[in-house]
Structure formats: C-alpha cells, structure tokens
Design a protein around this motif. Structure first.
Motif, PDB file in Angstrom:
ATOM      1  N   VAL A 145      80.467  93.304 -76.301  1.00 57.61           N
ATOM      2  CA  VAL A 145      81.001  93.668 -74.816  1.00 57.61           C
ATOM      3  C   VAL A 145      81.120  92.295 -74.428  1.00 57.61           C
ATOM      4  O   VAL A 145      80.096  91.573 -74.268  1.00 57.61           O
ATOM      5  N   PHE A 197      85.421  92.479 -78.099  1.00 63.05           N
ATOM      6  CA  PHE A 197      85.758  91.656 -79.068  1.00 63.05           C
ATOM      7  C   PHE A 197      84.844  92.255 -80.401  1.00 63.05           C
ATOM      8  O   PHE A 197      84.076  92.644 -80.272  1.00 63.05           O
ATOM      9  N   GLU A 230      73.812  83.289 -77.268  1.00 63.90           N
ATOM     10  CA  GLU A 230      73.887  84.310 -76.129  1.00 63.90           C
ATOM     11  C   GLU A 230      72.895  85.546 -76.487  1.00 63.90           C
ATOM     12  O   GLU A 230      73.352  86.260 -77.731  1.00 63.90           O
ATOM     13  N   GLU A 243      71.298  89.019 -76.691  1.00 64.96           N
ATOM     14  CA  GLU A 243      71.905  90.282 -76.261  1.00 64.96           C
ATOM     15  C   GLU A 243      70.958  91.609 -76.934  1.00 64.96           C
ATOM     16  O   GLU A 243      70.327  91.169 -77.892  1.00 64.96           O
ATOM     17  N   ASP A 285      74.513  86.280 -80.131  1.00 57.85           N
ATOM     18  CA  ASP A 285      76.020  86.402 -80.105  1.00 57.85           C
ATOM     19  C   ASP A 285      76.337  84.959 -80.216  1.00 57.85           C
ATOM     20  O   ASP A 285      76.862  84.234 -79.390  1.00 57.85           O
ATOM     21  N   LYS A 302      84.506  83.576 -81.806  1.00 54.42           N
ATOM     22  CA  LYS A 302      83.267  84.349 -81.954  1.00 54.42           C
ATOM     23  C   LYS A 302      83.047  84.881 -83.385  1.00 54.42           C
ATOM     24  O   LYS A 302      81.989  85.166 -83.474  1.00 54.42           O
TER      25      LYS A 302
HETATM   26 MN    MN Z   1      78.178  87.883 -76.009  1.00 53.81          MN
END
Ligand code: MN
Length: 231
Positions: free
Chosen positions: A30, A53, A79, A81, A110, A131
């Motif tokens: 998300v 994504f 990141e 999460e 992430d 990503k």
């Molecule tokens: Mn993220």
C-alpha cells in the motif's frame, strides 16, 4: 509433461517458533498509508483511495540476513511496515469479513530505491524499478492470528545502528487492514500466500553499506537486515 527448464523454488517466509514456512504467492504494498509519511513525500494525506504496487514473491528475505547494497541507486531507503499474511483467498471481500482471510502478521522492511522511484514519479512511469528489485522485502517471522489476534494499535518503529528513525503507531493508518483487504479484493482475487505490506509511518531515510536496520511492530517478531557491500 516435463518443464523445459527447472522450475523456481517456492519463495517463503519464516513462521515464528516453528520450522514451518509460509509460502509466498504475491506481495502487494500500500502506498502512502500514514498521513505524516504522505506529507514528508510531498503529498496531501486526505483520504484519496489507496493505491497499490507489487514486489515479486522471490524478493523476500528472512530476518538476520545481509543483503548487498542494490545496483543502480545512490539512495536506498528503509520503510518499516506491518505485513499481513493472507491464508484464505477471495474476491469482493467485505470489510466485516476481511480479517477472517488473514493467517497471521509480521514485521517488514519495504526497501526502496528512492532515487529511481522519484524519477518514475516525475516521468509518470511505473514504480517497479524503485520498489520491486532483488532482496527488497525483508520479512520477519510471521505469527498466526491465534497467537497475536489482529494488531490495530501500538508501536511501529525502526532503528538504524540502534538509533530510532521511525516511531509511529498502527492507529495512524489512513486505511485500516480490513479496508485494505476489502479494497484490494475488488481489483484482484486474493489468494492464499499473498502478503500485504500495509504502509510506512514518517521518518523514512537512507541506508548505507554496513548499516544494521531493525523494524518492530508491537506484539510481532522484529526483522533485521544488514546492508552489505555494493552488488
Ligand atoms: Mn512502503
């Protein structure tokens, strides 16, 4: 029938306290699901519909590993999460039923090539190269719902070399886990083995070779990654 080349092994993540593994089918992520992070990325955090994504399933890396600093970037970001592991698939899942589809939860990182993501955003191109690269989904050992319930409040945080860099709370999610599952299932049929990385709080920043980065979510097993030399 035979395969003309060897089929790839099934990617999987650890299950805390057991030798068993959770097989990974797909990874949905998300975007901008914490208001303060949306603001730090220069976006209005109003409740515009969530967007998604993906990462390839074989981007997963267990906690405690060293991953090479990835190629083609000068700005690798962490990141923290919360990761949702889907045990039962479905389409058009209602918010009321959504949590029944969850097998368990984990902590994730992430990893993001922020400079490549920025180029993609600026040029209206897909985010994949920012990503969806090798070793970009660090996932700690999952804990089943039977042990941790459905975490909806409490700390989500991240340290680099022991210094706190992210310090948020699950209550700050713009879109809750039931909402995310319901909305996602309107666009694709969720399948057992799918993972959902639910978004990161504010405080994202860069990693360099030698850094040790640990993400934590209240009640869940943490995940740690060491950034190695350039690939
Ligand atoms: Mn993220």
């Amino acid at each position: 029938m035979g395969y003309v080349i060897d089929p790839a092994p099934t990617p999987s993540v650890a299950v805390d306290g057991t030798e068993d593994r959770f097989p990974v089918r797909r990874i949905f992520c998300v975007g901008r699901n914490y208001a303060a992070h949306a603001r730090e990325m220069g976006k209005d955090p109003d409740r515009e519909p969530p967007f998604f994504f993906t990462k390839p399933a074989d981007a997963v890396v267990d906690t405690g590993q060293t991953v090479p600093y990835p190629p083609q970037t000068e700005d690798l970001h962490y990141e923290a999460e919360m990761v949702v592991a889907i045990g039962t698939g479905g389409r058009d899942i209602s918010e009321a039923d959504a949590l029944d589809h969850v097998w368990g939860y984990g902590t994730g990182n992430d990893l993001t090539r922020r400079d490549l993501q920025k180029v993609a955003k600026d040029m209206g191109r897909p985010w994949d190269w920012g990503k969806a690269f090798d070793n970009s989904a660090i996932i700690g050992p999952l804990r089943p719902v039977s042990k941790v319930g459905h975490p909806a409040s409490g700390s989500i945080s991240l340290t680099v070399n022991g210094e706190t860099r992210q310090d948020g709370d699950l209550t700050e999610l713009i879109w809750s886990i039931p909402e995310v599952i319901s909305i996602l299932s309107r666009s694709i049929a969720l399948q057992p083995g799918d993972l959902i990385m639910s978004g990161t709080p504010a405080g994202v920043g860069a990693l360099k070779p030698g850094d040790i980065c640990t993400a934590s979510v209240v009640g869940l097993a943490e995940c740690t990654v060491t950034i190695g030399a350039r690939d």
